[in-house]
Design a protein around this motif. Structure first.
Motif, PDB file in Angstrom:
ATOM      1  N   SER A  93       0.832  -1.210   0.000  1.00 57.53           N
ATOM      2  CA  SER A  93       0.000   0.000   0.000  1.00 57.53           C
ATOM      3  C   SER A  93       0.863   1.255   0.000  1.00 57.53           C
ATOM      4  O   SER A  93       0.560   2.239  -0.693  1.00 57.53           O
ATOM      5  N   VAL A  94       1.938   1.240   0.808  1.00 56.74           N
ATOM      6  CA  VAL A  94       2.849   2.391   0.858  1.00 56.74           C
ATOM      7  C   VAL A  94       3.416   2.674  -0.525  1.00 56.74           C
ATOM      8  O   VAL A  94       3.405   3.820  -1.005  1.00 56.74           O
ATOM      9  N   ALA A  95       3.899   1.614  -1.204  1.00 58.62           N
ATOM     10  CA  ALA A  95       4.495   1.781  -2.531  1.00 58.62           C
ATOM     11  C   ALA A  95       3.453   2.221  -3.558  1.00 58.62           C
ATOM     12  O   ALA A  95       3.740   3.059  -4.424  1.00 58.62           O
ATOM     13  N   ALA A  96       2.236   1.661  -3.456  1.00 57.55           N
ATOM     14  CA  ALA A  96       1.181   2.016  -4.417  1.00 57.55           C
ATOM     15  C   ALA A  96       0.778   3.483  -4.274  1.00 57.55           C
ATOM     16  O   ALA A  96       0.627   4.196  -5.281  1.00 57.55           O
ATOM     17  N   ILE A  97       0.595   3.948  -3.040  1.00 62.79           N
ATOM     18  CA  ILE A  97       0.202   5.341  -2.812  1.00 62.79           C
ATOM     19  C   ILE A  97       1.313   6.287  -3.263  1.00 62.79           C
ATOM     20  O   ILE A  97       1.066   7.304  -3.937  1.00 62.79           O
ATOM     21  N   ASP A  98       2.555   5.944  -2.910  1.00 64.95           N
ATOM     22  CA  ASP A  98       3.680   6.790  -3.293  1.00 64.95           C
ATOM     23  C   ASP A  98       3.832   6.815  -4.810  1.00 64.95           C
ATOM     24  O   ASP A  98       4.062   7.870  -5.413  1.00 64.95           O
ATOM     25  N   GLY A  99       3.667   5.640  -5.433  1.00 65.94           N
ATOM     26  CA  GLY A  99       3.770   5.563  -6.890  1.00 65.94           C
ATOM     27  C   GLY A  99       2.682   6.381  -7.578  1.00 65.94           C
ATOM     28  O   GLY A  99       2.931   7.038  -8.604  1.00 65.94           O
ATOM     29  N   LEU A 100       1.464   6.349  -7.031  1.00 67.86           N
ATOM     30  CA  LEU A 100       0.361   7.130  -7.597  1.00 67.86           C
ATOM     31  C   LEU A 100       0.651   8.625  -7.504  1.00 67.86           C
ATOM     32  O   LEU A 100       0.428   9.375  -8.462  1.00 67.86           O
ATOM     33  N   LEU A 101       1.165   9.070  -6.367  1.00 66.70           N
ATOM     34  CA  LEU A 101       1.475  10.490  -6.188  1.00 66.70           C
ATOM     35  C   LEU A 101       2.605  10.934  -7.114  1.00 66.70           C
ATOM     36  O   LEU A 101       2.580  12.044  -7.654  1.00 66.70           O
ATOM     37  N   LEU A 102       3.581  10.049  -7.327  1.00 66.81           N
ATOM     38  CA  LEU A 102       4.674  10.376  -8.240  1.00 66.81           C
ATOM     39  C   LEU A 102       4.187  10.376  -9.687  1.00 66.81           C
ATOM     40  O   LEU A 102       4.545  11.249 -10.477  1.00 66.81           O
ATOM     41  N   GLY A 103       3.352   9.378 -10.029  1.00 64.45           N
ATOM     42  CA  GLY A 103       2.879   9.248 -11.402  1.00 64.45           C
ATOM     43  C   GLY A 103       1.978  10.383 -11.833  1.00 64.45           C
ATOM     44  O   GLY A 103       1.970  10.782 -13.009  1.00 64.45           O
ATOM     45  N   THR A 104       1.208  10.937 -10.899  1.00 65.06           N
ATOM     46  CA  THR A 104       0.305  12.046 -11.229  1.00 65.06           C
ATOM     47  C   THR A 104       0.982  13.411 -11.121  1.00 65.06           C
ATOM     48  O   THR A 104       0.348  14.439 -11.387  1.00 65.06           O
ATOM     49  N   GLY A 105       2.235  13.419 -10.725  1.00 64.22           N
ATOM     50  CA  GLY A 105       2.955  14.678 -10.600  1.00 64.22           C
ATOM     51  C   GLY A 105       2.689  15.422  -9.307  1.00 64.22           C
ATOM     52  O   GLY A 105       3.164  16.551  -9.131  1.00 64.22           O
ATOM     53  N   THR A 106       1.923  14.809  -8.392  1.00 70.05           N
ATOM     54  CA  THR A 106       1.659  15.454  -7.097  1.00 70.05           C
ATOM     55  C   THR A 106       2.942  15.583  -6.301  1.00 70.05           C
ATOM     56  O   THR A 106       3.149  16.566  -5.574  1.00 70.05           O
ATOM     57  N   LEU A 107       3.801  14.580  -6.426  1.00 71.66           N
ATOM     58  CA  LEU A 107       5.114  14.598  -5.779  1.00 71.66           C
ATOM     59  C   LEU A 107       6.196  14.534  -6.845  1.00 71.66           C
ATOM     60  O   LEU A 107       5.998  13.936  -7.911  1.00 71.66           O
TER      61      LEU A 107
END
Length: 317
Positions: free
Chosen positions: A197-211
């Motif tokens: 879950s940690v990796a999925a959430i972090d990956g989503l934030l990186l992929g959308t440009g939020t992070l």
């Protein structure tokens, strides 16, 4: 003495992690840091479990792995992301606020057990819960209670901190649903499952440009912080906490949660962030509520314990 020292080491380590995060968050965001932190801790736990219990400990066939994933997600994604994001939003004094929130966990635990297992706390316990949260309010508002409503940023940060603390309480209570697992197995498997879950959430934030992807310089700058948070405040502290509570019992071990804000206050003061007199008073009120509730729970336990039946002389004959 071994149990006391283990509990003391764990809470001293946890108290120090909030000032450490104050430094780390100037270089990297809480989401990428949490992913790196639990990645390192997960590998360390996995190696330790493999050494102690062998490959069979990793088999989840017939086990409630979905429930273990849920508690792991709450404990690591929920706690790690919410608490350190709240600390980041709270600014330089966020370490003090975050640490005092951790001292409310025993009280939050009582409410959680009531909700999940229908064990209603007594009226006296509710009084100690209110006393505990009044101390928290003093710390986060500096005595100006209206500031909670007038400052949306501070309100958001405090709500995130409370939500993160509640996530850790739920994770801790979750251990009771896996009584057949050793503490090491529960910690390791929930860490590994929660990391998805940690990796999925972090990956989503990186992929959308939020992070933004952290730079090599940022990661290099936080290596000492990562080592402390993953190996000392993570691996060693959790193991010592489990060992210490098994020896001195959770009733006594929970008193050591008072050490967390005290340690954070001292380390923060050494770094130039001095708590105000009102904040110190608030921390003392929360600590007092925790001690009084502990004594009250002991009294209730003694009153509920079955009394030995005395045999009469005639019965003995």
């Amino acid at each position: 003495m071994k149990g006391l020292l283990c509990c003391l080491f764990a809470t001293l380590s946890w108290g120090g992690m909030f000032p450490v995060m104050t430094h780390a968050l100037t270089h990297i965001d809480p989401f990428n840091f949490t992913t790196l932190r639990y990645g390192i801790a997960g590998v360390a736990f996995a190696l330790l479990l493999l050494f102690r219990e062998g490959r069979s400990a990793f088999r989840l066939q017939g086990e409630r792995w979905g429930l273990a994933w849920l508690f792991g997600t709450l404990g690591f994604a929920g706690f790690g992301f919410l608490v350190f994001l709240g600390q980041h939003l709270a600014g330089p004094g966020g370490a003090l606020t975050a640490s005092i929130m951790m001292a409310t966990m025993p009280m939050l635990g009582l409410l959680t057990v009531w909700a999940l297992k229908k064990v209603r706390p007594r009226a006296s316990t509710f009084g100690f819960i209110l006393l505990s949260f009044s101390g928290v309010l003093l710390v986060i508002t500096h005595g100006d209670f209206a500031s909670v409503l007038h400052s949306p940023g501070n309100l958001t940060a405090n709500l995130l901190l409370i939500a993160g603390a509640l996530c850790w309480v739920l994770y801790t209570v979750g251990g009771s649903y896996f009584s057949g697992w050793s503490p090491l197995r529960y910690t390791t498997l929930t860490t590994l499952l929660g990391m998805t879950s940690v990796a999925a959430i972090d990956g989503l934030l990186l992929g959308t440009g939020t992070l933004a992807v952290p730079s090599a310089a940022a990661v290099t700058a936080v290596i000492p912080h990562l080592l402390y948070m993953s190996l000392i405040a993570g691996l060693m502290a959790v193991l010592c906490w489990n060992i210490g509570n098994r020896i001195v019992t959770p009733t006594n071990g929970v008193l050591f949660m008072d050490v967390v804000p005290v340690t954070a206050f001292v380390v923060s003061a050494l770094n130039g962030v001095l708590p105000t007199e009102v904040q110190i008073a608030g921390a003392a009120i929360t600590a007092t509520a925790l001690v009084l509730n502990n004594l009250n729970q002991r009294k209730i336990a003694r009153q509920s314990a079955p009394q030995p039946v005395l045999k009469t002389a005639a019965a003995r004959r």
